[in-house]
Every structure is written in structure tokens, then in C-alpha cells.
Motif scaffolding. Sequence first.
Motif, PDB file in Angstrom:
ATOM      1  N   ASN A 177      51.081  28.604  12.281  1.00 32.35           N
ATOM      2  CA  ASN A 177      51.050  27.231  11.788  1.00 32.35           C
ATOM      3  C   ASN A 177      49.973  26.386  12.461  1.00 32.35           C
ATOM      4  O   ASN A 177      49.920  25.164  12.249  1.00 32.35           O
ATOM      5  N   ASP A 178      49.144  27.009  13.283  1.00 31.96           N
ATOM      6  CA  ASP A 178      48.062  26.296  13.950  1.00 31.96           C
ATOM      7  C   ASP A 178      46.753  26.506  13.197  1.00 31.96           C
ATOM      8  O   ASP A 178      46.576  27.494  12.487  1.00 31.96           O
ATOM      9  N   THR A 179      45.840  25.556  13.396  1.00 26.12           N
ATOM     10  CA  THR A 179      44.482  25.742  12.886  1.00 26.12           C
ATOM     11  C   THR A 179      43.648  26.330  14.009  1.00 26.12           C
ATOM     12  O   THR A 179      43.565  25.759  15.097  1.00 26.12           O
ATOM     13  N   LEU A 180      43.045  27.487  13.760  1.00 25.69           N
ATOM     14  CA  LEU A 180      42.290  28.203  14.782  1.00 25.69           C
ATOM     15  C   LEU A 180      40.791  28.038  14.508  1.00 25.69           C
ATOM     16  O   LEU A 180      40.215  28.748  13.685  1.00 25.69           O
ATOM     17  N   TRP A 181      40.183  27.082  15.191  1.00 25.31           N
ATOM     18  CA  TRP A 181      38.739  26.900  15.096  1.00 25.31           C
ATOM     19  C   TRP A 181      38.065  27.913  16.010  1.00 25.31           C
ATOM     20  O   TRP A 181      38.553  28.193  17.098  1.00 25.31           O
ATOM     21  N   PHE A 182      36.943  28.470  15.591  1.00 23.93           N
ATOM     22  CA  PHE A 182      36.263  29.439  16.452  1.00 23.93           C
ATOM     23  C   PHE A 182      34.755  29.340  16.257  1.00 23.93           C
ATOM     24  O   PHE A 182      34.269  28.736  15.286  1.00 23.93           O
ATOM     25  N   TYR A 183      34.018  29.921  17.204  1.00 26.19           N
ATOM     26  CA  TYR A 183      32.553  29.844  17.153  1.00 26.19           C
ATOM     27  C   TYR A 183      31.929  31.091  17.752  1.00 26.19           C
ATOM     28  O   TYR A 183      32.605  31.894  18.413  1.00 26.19           O
ATOM     29  N   ASP A 184      30.649  31.231  17.509  1.00 23.83           N
ATOM     30  CA  ASP A 184      29.845  32.311  18.087  1.00 23.83           C
ATOM     31  C   ASP A 184      29.017  31.721  19.225  1.00 23.83           C
ATOM     32  O   ASP A 184      28.286  30.752  19.032  1.00 23.83           O
ATOM     33  N   GLN A 185      29.134  32.287  20.403  1.00 25.62           N
ATOM     34  CA  GLN A 185      28.425  31.756  21.569  1.00 25.62           C
ATOM     35  C   GLN A 185      26.909  31.762  21.387  1.00 25.62           C
ATOM     36  O   GLN A 185      26.205  30.960  21.985  1.00 25.62           O
ATOM     37  N   ALA A 186      26.410  32.649  20.558  1.00 25.52           N
ATOM     38  CA  ALA A 186      24.959  32.773  20.391  1.00 25.52           C
ATOM     39  C   ALA A 186      24.392  31.792  19.375  1.00 25.52           C
ATOM     40  O   ALA A 186      23.232  31.395  19.475  1.00 25.52           O
ATOM     41  N   THR A 187      25.197  31.368  18.391  1.00 27.56           N
ATOM     42  CA  THR A 187      24.640  30.561  17.289  1.00 27.56           C
ATOM     43  C   THR A 187      25.457  29.318  16.969  1.00 27.56           C
ATOM     44  O   THR A 187      25.244  28.703  15.921  1.00 27.56           O
ATOM     45  N   CYS A 188      26.354  28.925  17.834  1.00 29.74           N
ATOM     46  CA  CYS A 188      27.207  27.769  17.536  1.00 29.74           C
ATOM     47  C   CYS A 188      26.373  26.528  17.247  1.00 29.74           C
ATOM     48  O   CYS A 188      26.664  25.768  16.322  1.00 29.74           O
ATOM     49  N   GLY A 189      25.307  26.329  18.018  1.00 25.55           N
ATOM     50  CA  GLY A 189      24.490  25.134  17.869  1.00 25.55           C
ATOM     51  C   GLY A 189      23.780  25.013  16.542  1.00 25.55           C
ATOM     52  O   GLY A 189      23.327  23.930  16.176  1.00 25.55           O
ATOM     53  N   ILE A 190      23.688  26.110  15.796  1.00 25.26           N
ATOM     54  CA  ILE A 190      23.049  26.046  14.473  1.00 25.26           C
ATOM     55  C   ILE A 190      24.065  26.347  13.368  1.00 25.26           C
ATOM     56  O   ILE A 190      23.710  26.737  12.263  1.00 25.26           O
ATOM     57  N   GLY A 191      25.346  26.149  13.690  1.00 24.72           N
ATOM     58  CA  GLY A 191      26.380  26.265  12.670  1.00 24.72           C
ATOM     59  C   GLY A 191      27.141  27.559  12.637  1.00 24.72           C
ATOM     60  O   GLY A 191      27.838  27.838  11.653  1.00 24.72           O
ATOM     61  N   GLY A 192      27.047  28.387  13.670  1.00 20.52           N
ATOM     62  CA  GLY A 192      27.782  29.647  13.724  1.00 20.52           C
ATOM     63  C   GLY A 192      29.232  29.421  14.112  1.00 20.52           C
ATOM     64  O   GLY A 192      29.645  29.740  15.225  1.00 20.52           O
ATOM     65  N   VAL A 193      30.024  28.878  13.183  1.00 18.39           N
ATOM     66  CA  VAL A 193      31.422  28.549  13.449  1.00 18.39           C
ATOM     67  C   VAL A 193      32.279  28.949  12.252  1.00 18.39           C
ATOM     68  O   VAL A 193      31.770  29.252  11.170  1.00 18.39           O
ATOM     69  N   GLY A 194      33.587  28.927  12.448  1.00 20.60           N
ATOM     70  CA  GLY A 194      34.511  29.251  11.371  1.00 20.60           C
ATOM     71  C   GLY A 194      35.904  28.753  11.694  1.00 20.60           C
ATOM     72  O   GLY A 194      36.136  28.163  12.762  1.00 20.60           O
ATOM     73  N   VAL A 195      36.846  29.008  10.790  1.00 18.83           N
ATOM     74  CA  VAL A 195      38.202  28.502  10.996  1.00 18.83           C
ATOM     75  C   VAL A 195      39.215  29.385  10.276  1.00 18.83           C
ATOM     76  O   VAL A 195      38.946  29.923   9.205  1.00 18.83           O
ATOM     77  N   ILE A 196      40.371  29.532  10.902  1.00 18.30           N
ATOM     78  CA  ILE A 196      41.521  30.205  10.303  1.00 18.30           C
ATOM     79  C   ILE A 196      42.584  29.148  10.044  1.00 18.30           C
ATOM     80  O   ILE A 196      42.976  28.421  10.951  1.00 18.30           O
ATOM     81  N   ASN A 197      43.026  29.046   8.797  1.00 20.49           N
ATOM     82  CA  ASN A 197      44.073  28.114   8.397  1.00 20.49           C
ATOM     83  C   ASN A 197      43.692  26.653   8.616  1.00 20.49           C
ATOM     84  O   ASN A 197      44.412  25.894   9.255  1.00 20.49           O
ATOM     85  N   ALA A 198      42.575  26.259   8.063  1.00 20.44           N
ATOM     86  CA  ALA A 198      42.144  24.858   8.176  1.00 20.44           C
ATOM     87  C   ALA A 198      43.113  23.923   7.479  1.00 20.44           C
ATOM     88  O   ALA A 198      43.274  22.774   7.878  1.00 20.44           O
ATOM     89  N   GLY A 199      43.790  24.396   6.446  1.00 16.65           N
ATOM     90  CA  GLY A 199      44.712  23.554   5.688  1.00 16.65           C
ATOM     91  C   GLY A 199      45.976  23.203   6.427  1.00 16.65           C
ATOM     92  O   GLY A 199      46.774  22.417   5.947  1.00 16.65           O
ATOM     93  N   ASN A 200      46.203  23.792   7.603  1.00 18.88           N
ATOM     94  CA  ASN A 200      47.421  23.519   8.345  1.00 18.88           C
ATOM     95  C   ASN A 200      47.334  22.251   9.185  1.00 18.88           C
ATOM     96  O   ASN A 200      48.280  21.894   9.867  1.00 18.88           O
ATOM     97  N   VAL A 201      46.177  21.586   9.173  1.00 20.02           N
ATOM     98  CA  VAL A 201      46.066  20.326   9.900  1.00 20.02           C
ATOM     99  C   VAL A 201      46.871  19.280   9.143  1.00 20.02           C
ATOM    100  O   VAL A 201      46.646  19.038   7.976  1.00 20.02           O
ATOM    101  N   THR A 202      47.836  18.657   9.823  1.00 18.52           N
ATOM    102  CA  THR A 202      48.723  17.723   9.137  1.00 18.52           C
ATOM    103  C   THR A 202      48.353  16.263   9.392  1.00 18.52           C
ATOM    104  O   THR A 202      48.524  15.423   8.520  1.00 18.52           O
ATOM    105  N   ALA A 203      47.861  15.950  10.578  1.00 18.30           N
ATOM    106  CA  ALA A 203      47.579  14.552  10.916  1.00 18.30           C
ATOM    107  C   ALA A 203      46.377  14.029  10.140  1.00 18.30           C
ATOM    108  O   ALA A 203      46.444  12.987   9.494  1.00 18.30           O
ATOM    109  N   THR A 204      45.284  14.739  10.201  1.00 17.89           N
ATOM    110  CA  THR A 204      44.078  14.344   9.469  1.00 17.89           C
ATOM    111  C   THR A 204      43.425  15.591   8.896  1.00 17.89           C
ATOM    112  O   THR A 204      43.560  16.689   9.434  1.00 17.89           O
TER     113      THR A 204
END
Length: 227
Positions: free
Chosen positions: A120-147
Motif C-alpha cells: 500500500n506504499d508508493t515506492l519511488w526509486f532512482y538510478d544512481q548513475a542517471t537520476c539527475g537526467i531523469g533516471g527514476v521510476g515508481v511502483i504504485n504511484a496511485g497509492n498516494v492518498t494525501a496528494t
Amino acid sequence: MFMRLSAVLLAACTLAAAQSSTSLAPAQITHVITVSNNLTATNGSMVFSPQVVNASLHETVVFNFTEGTHSATQSTFAAPCLPAHVSNSSLNGFDTSLRPAGNGTAITQFVIVMNPDIVNDTLWFYDQATCGIGGVGVINAGNVTATWQPLDAFVRNALRLNGTGATSSAAPSSTGGSTSSGTGSGSSGGNSSGSGSSSGSTGAAPRLLAPVLALVPLILLGAALVL
């Protein structure tokens, strides 16, 4: 006799069917996220493919490292390119560290099982090598309830806080801030104080001479009367 034998056979078949059905494991859904080189040097959006995964209870998410050297490191929405426990000490997020996969010559996998404690959590994650240029992703983004915190906002956070644009704009701002602060308390303050002192001494002379100059006509008039 025949009926008794039929009943025995039916019971045996029922038991066998029951055993067969209980021995079969329920079908498990596996979501595979391929981790590989981004397509361009300025865009990390293709490091994780797909970038967004929705996984239910007991399903698995597999990070499949196939190319380049990348990581899958859990973070938070507010701090996209930092391990989760750095920005939130209560989180013990996953971290594969950087994994060199070569050009498909050293493929490795990292598996996350969506257990009740994280499903039931939103798991944000990134790549240490490319995070600064958008190397990121998410598991269950829709589970965010507050915003609602969609992936594109997460990507913008990564670019703004850790990308080349943020670096080039933040560096002058940071330098300017310290320079401005230093100038205000040091050079500027000193110059301002010095200028004030100089103008004060210059303005004092006219003020002291004014009464003397005012007496000159009276002195000349007195001398004329005496003569």
C-alpha cells in the motif's frame, strides 16, 4: 456390489482431484522492469522500462539489469536522488547499488515481493548513475492518498534538484548568495561605513566655519566706526 465399487471409485477420483487442485500454486504475476542504458545523453527516461508499475499483493517486481552500470535505489518524492533512509530515517528502502551489466554479458536481477507491509506504499526509486537526467521510476504511484504525485513531477524534482540545469543555476545562486552575504557584511559594509565617515568629516567643516563667517561683516563694520 457394483454400486459399492462405483462409490469407492468416485470417492477416489474426488480425493485425487482435491489433492491435485491443492498442490497447484496460484498463478503469480511478475512485473519486469528492464534496466539499461538511456537512449540519449541528456535523457534518462529510458533507463527503467517501464518507469511506472502497478503491483498488487503478493505479486513480484523484477529489476532486470541488462546493459550499462545502473542501480535501483528507493528514495522519496521530495528527495528523488537520495536513498530513502537519508531523507527519512524511518524508511529502510531497497538498494541494489550500481550493477555493471556490460552489454548484456553480466545480466542480474533484483526481486521485490509486494508483501502486506509495502503493497500500500508508493515506492519511488532512482538510478544512481542517471537520476539527475531523469533516471527514476515508481511502483504504485496511485497509492498516494494525501496528494497526487505523478511521475512527471518526480522527474521534474530530480532534474531541478540534481540535474545539470539545477547544477548550473544553483551554483551561481549559491556563490552569489555567499558573495552577497560577504559583501554586505564585509566589503560593502566597510565601504558604506567608510563613505559615511568621509562625508561626515567633510560636512563638519562648513558647519564650524559658518558662525565665523557670519561675524566677519560685524568685525569690518566695527573697525570702520573706530576709524
